[in-house]
Write a protein that holds these residues in place. Sequence first.
Motif, PDB file in Angstrom:
ATOM      1  N   GLY A  26     -15.797   1.536  11.700  1.00 32.25           N
ATOM      2  CA  GLY A  26     -15.132   1.351  10.420  1.00 32.25           C
ATOM      3  C   GLY A  26     -14.131   0.223  10.454  1.00 32.25           C
ATOM      4  O   GLY A  26     -14.034  -0.518  11.432  1.00 32.25           O
ATOM      5  N   ALA A  27     -13.384   0.105   9.371  1.00 24.92           N
ATOM      6  CA  ALA A  27     -12.409  -0.974   9.231  1.00 24.92           C
ATOM      7  C   ALA A  27     -11.080  -0.409   8.746  1.00 24.92           C
ATOM      8  O   ALA A  27     -11.035   0.470   7.881  1.00 24.92           O
ATOM      9  CB  ALA A  27     -12.914  -2.015   8.242  1.00 24.92           C
ATOM     10  N   PHE A  28      -9.999  -0.922   9.333  1.00 30.00           N
ATOM     11  CA  PHE A  28      -8.639  -0.587   8.926  1.00 30.00           C
ATOM     12  C   PHE A  28      -8.076  -1.790   8.190  1.00 30.00           C
ATOM     13  O   PHE A  28      -8.159  -2.911   8.684  1.00 30.00           O
ATOM     14  CB  PHE A  28      -7.761  -0.295  10.148  1.00 30.00           C
ATOM     15  CG  PHE A  28      -8.197   0.893  10.945  1.00 30.00           C
ATOM     16  CD1 PHE A  28      -7.688   2.153  10.666  1.00 30.00           C
ATOM     17  CD2 PHE A  28      -9.116   0.757  11.974  1.00 30.00           C
ATOM     18  CE1 PHE A  28      -8.081   3.253  11.409  1.00 30.00           C
ATOM     19  CE2 PHE A  28      -9.516   1.851  12.719  1.00 30.00           C
ATOM     20  CZ  PHE A  28      -9.004   3.100  12.438  1.00 30.00           C
ATOM     21  N   LYS A  29      -7.501  -1.570   7.012  1.00 27.75           N
ATOM     22  CA  LYS A  29      -6.913  -2.647   6.212  1.00 27.75           C
ATOM     23  C   LYS A  29      -5.609  -2.157   5.602  1.00 27.75           C
ATOM     24  O   LYS A  29      -5.422  -0.962   5.401  1.00 27.75           O
ATOM     25  CB  LYS A  29      -7.853  -3.050   5.068  1.00 27.75           C
ATOM     26  CG  LYS A  29      -9.202  -3.535   5.512  1.00 27.75           C
ATOM     27  CD  LYS A  29     -10.082  -3.840   4.328  1.00 27.75           C
ATOM     28  CE  LYS A  29     -11.443  -4.301   4.831  1.00 27.75           C
ATOM     29  NZ  LYS A  29     -12.329  -4.686   3.767  1.00 27.75           N
ATOM     30  N   SER A  30      -4.733  -3.109   5.312  1.00 25.02           N
ATOM     31  CA  SER A  30      -3.520  -2.727   4.598  1.00 25.02           C
ATOM     32  C   SER A  30      -3.779  -2.889   3.107  1.00 25.02           C
ATOM     33  O   SER A  30      -4.588  -3.711   2.688  1.00 25.02           O
ATOM     34  CB  SER A  30      -2.324  -3.581   5.031  1.00 25.02           C
ATOM     35  OG  SER A  30      -2.550  -4.927   4.731  1.00 25.02           O
ATOM     36  N   GLY A  31      -3.114  -2.082   2.325  1.00 23.28           N
ATOM     37  CA  GLY A  31      -3.268  -2.142   0.873  1.00 23.28           C
ATOM     38  C   GLY A  31      -1.914  -2.005   0.215  1.00 23.28           C
ATOM     39  O   GLY A  31      -0.897  -1.806   0.873  1.00 23.28           O
ATOM     40  N   LYS A  32      -1.910  -2.116  -1.094  1.00 24.36           N
ATOM     41  CA  LYS A  32      -0.662  -1.989  -1.857  1.00 24.36           C
ATOM     42  C   LYS A  32      -0.825  -0.909  -2.903  1.00 24.36           C
ATOM     43  O   LYS A  32      -1.885  -0.773  -3.515  1.00 24.36           O
ATOM     44  CB  LYS A  32      -0.331  -3.310  -2.542  1.00 24.36           C
ATOM     45  CG  LYS A  32      -0.007  -4.425  -1.575  1.00 24.36           C
ATOM     46  CD  LYS A  32       0.296  -5.715  -2.304  1.00 24.36           C
ATOM     47  CE  LYS A  32       0.536  -6.833  -1.291  1.00 24.36           C
ATOM     48  NZ  LYS A  32       0.733  -8.118  -1.946  1.00 24.36           N
ATOM     49  N   ARG A  33       0.235  -0.155  -3.097  1.00 27.24           N
ATOM     50  CA  ARG A  33       0.271   0.838  -4.162  1.00 27.24           C
ATOM     51  C   ARG A  33       1.361   0.409  -5.127  1.00 27.24           C
ATOM     52  O   ARG A  33       2.498   0.171  -4.725  1.00 27.24           O
ATOM     53  CB  ARG A  33       0.573   2.215  -3.581  1.00 27.24           C
ATOM     54  CG  ARG A  33       0.427   3.315  -4.616  1.00 27.24           C
ATOM     55  CD  ARG A  33       0.666   4.697  -4.053  1.00 27.24           C
ATOM     56  NE  ARG A  33      -0.142   4.952  -2.874  1.00 27.24           N
ATOM     57  CZ  ARG A  33       0.293   5.604  -1.804  1.00 27.24           C
ATOM     58  NH1 ARG A  33       1.522   6.063  -1.767  1.00 27.24           N
ATOM     59  NH2 ARG A  33      -0.486   5.818  -0.782  1.00 27.24           N
ATOM     60  N   ALA A  34       1.028   0.281  -6.375  1.00 29.16           N
ATOM     61  CA  ALA A  34       1.976  -0.191  -7.390  1.00 29.16           C
ATOM     62  C   ALA A  34       3.043   0.863  -7.685  1.00 29.16           C
ATOM     63  O   ALA A  34       2.823   2.058  -7.486  1.00 29.16           O
ATOM     64  CB  ALA A  34       1.225  -0.530  -8.679  1.00 29.16           C
ATOM     65  N   ALA A  35       4.178   0.399  -8.185  1.00 33.24           N
ATOM     66  CA  ALA A  35       5.227   1.317  -8.622  1.00 33.24           C
ATOM     67  C   ALA A  35       4.721   2.064  -9.848  1.00 33.24           C
ATOM     68  O   ALA A  35       3.928   1.537 -10.632  1.00 33.24           O
ATOM     69  CB  ALA A  35       6.494   0.540  -8.963  1.00 33.24           C
ATOM     70  N   ARG A  36       5.161   3.294  -9.990  1.00 35.30           N
ATOM     71  CA  ARG A  36       4.687   4.081 -11.128  1.00 35.30           C
ATOM     72  C   ARG A  36       5.698   5.177 -11.453  1.00 35.30           C
ATOM     73  O   ARG A  36       6.619   5.426 -10.695  1.00 35.30           O
ATOM     74  CB  ARG A  36       3.326   4.697 -10.813  1.00 35.30           C
ATOM     75  CG  ARG A  36       3.346   5.655  -9.639  1.00 35.30           C
ATOM     76  CD  ARG A  36       1.931   5.948  -9.139  1.00 35.30           C
ATOM     77  NE  ARG A  36       1.914   7.021  -8.169  1.00 35.30           N
ATOM     78  CZ  ARG A  36       2.206   6.896  -6.887  1.00 35.30           C
ATOM     79  NH1 ARG A  36       2.582   5.737  -6.408  1.00 35.30           N
ATOM     80  NH2 ARG A  36       2.152   7.918  -6.078  1.00 35.30           N
ATOM     81  N   LEU A  37       5.484   5.799 -12.590  1.00 34.87           N
ATOM     82  CA  LEU A  37       6.313   6.928 -12.998  1.00 34.87           C
ATOM     83  C   LEU A  37       5.619   8.222 -12.595  1.00 34.87           C
ATOM     84  O   LEU A  37       4.411   8.364 -12.758  1.00 34.87           O
ATOM     85  CB  LEU A  37       6.546   6.932 -14.509  1.00 34.87           C
ATOM     86  CG  LEU A  37       7.537   5.900 -15.040  1.00 34.87           C
ATOM     87  CD1 LEU A  37       7.611   5.978 -16.555  1.00 34.87           C
ATOM     88  CD2 LEU A  37       8.910   6.112 -14.445  1.00 34.87           C
ATOM     89  N   GLY A  38       6.395   9.153 -12.076  1.00 33.31           N
ATOM     90  CA  GLY A  38       5.871  10.463 -11.723  1.00 33.31           C
ATOM     91  C   GLY A  38       6.734  11.530 -12.348  1.00 33.31           C
ATOM     92  O   GLY A  38       7.673  11.234 -13.079  1.00 33.31           O
ATOM     93  N   ARG A  39       6.387  12.763 -12.084  1.00 33.31           N
ATOM     94  CA  ARG A  39       7.166  13.878 -12.618  1.00 33.31           C
ATOM     95  C   ARG A  39       7.565  14.819 -11.495  1.00 33.31           C
ATOM     96  O   ARG A  39       6.774  15.109 -10.617  1.00 33.31           O
ATOM     97  CB  ARG A  39       6.346  14.682 -13.624  1.00 33.31           C
ATOM     98  CG  ARG A  39       6.206  13.987 -14.929  1.00 33.31           C
ATOM     99  CD  ARG A  39       5.970  14.997 -16.046  1.00 33.31           C
ATOM    100  NE  ARG A  39       5.735  14.270 -17.279  1.00 33.31           N
ATOM    101  CZ  ARG A  39       6.690  13.867 -18.085  1.00 33.31           C
ATOM    102  NH1 ARG A  39       7.943  14.140 -17.817  1.00 33.31           N
ATOM    103  NH2 ARG A  39       6.410  13.201 -19.177  1.00 33.31           N
ATOM    104  N   ASN A  40       8.795  15.288 -11.566  1.00 31.80           N
ATOM    105  CA  ASN A  40       9.253  16.322 -10.660  1.00 31.80           C
ATOM    106  C   ASN A  40       8.617  17.628 -11.139  1.00 31.80           C
ATOM    107  O   ASN A  40       8.879  18.062 -12.254  1.00 31.80           O
ATOM    108  CB  ASN A  40      10.780  16.411 -10.698  1.00 31.80           C
ATOM    109  CG  ASN A  40      11.319  17.470  -9.774  1.00 31.80           C
ATOM    110  OD1 ASN A  40      10.633  18.426  -9.437  1.00 31.80           O
ATOM    111  ND2 ASN A  40      12.569  17.299  -9.368  1.00 31.80           N
TER     112      ASN A  40
END
Length: 93
Positions: free
Chosen positions: A48-62
């Motif tokens: 397989g392959a290991f890669k870095s990625g990005k997760r965007a900022a977002r709104l969540g809920r408690n």
Amino acid sequence: MNKSELVEKIASDADLSKASADRALSAVIAHIMKAVTKGDDVQLIGFGAFKSGKRAARLGRNPATGAEIKIPAAKTVKFTAGKAFKDAVNKRK
């Protein structure tokens, strides 16, 4: 299977001591982490392959209060299984 069980399997298959197998596995993991941290991809043909990625900022809920919270952007690691690995899991030849 945990790391110590994997070390035992590597040691018996490769005819190494457990200490040597542990050092080898730890070195492999450390070098994969270093490469992905720098932004490089690590491809192990058939595995397989290991890669870095990005997760965007977002709104969540408690979930306890229902209040909105800001979840910051983050880097993440992605693993994509290779064809041989997928075939082995799905028991294809």
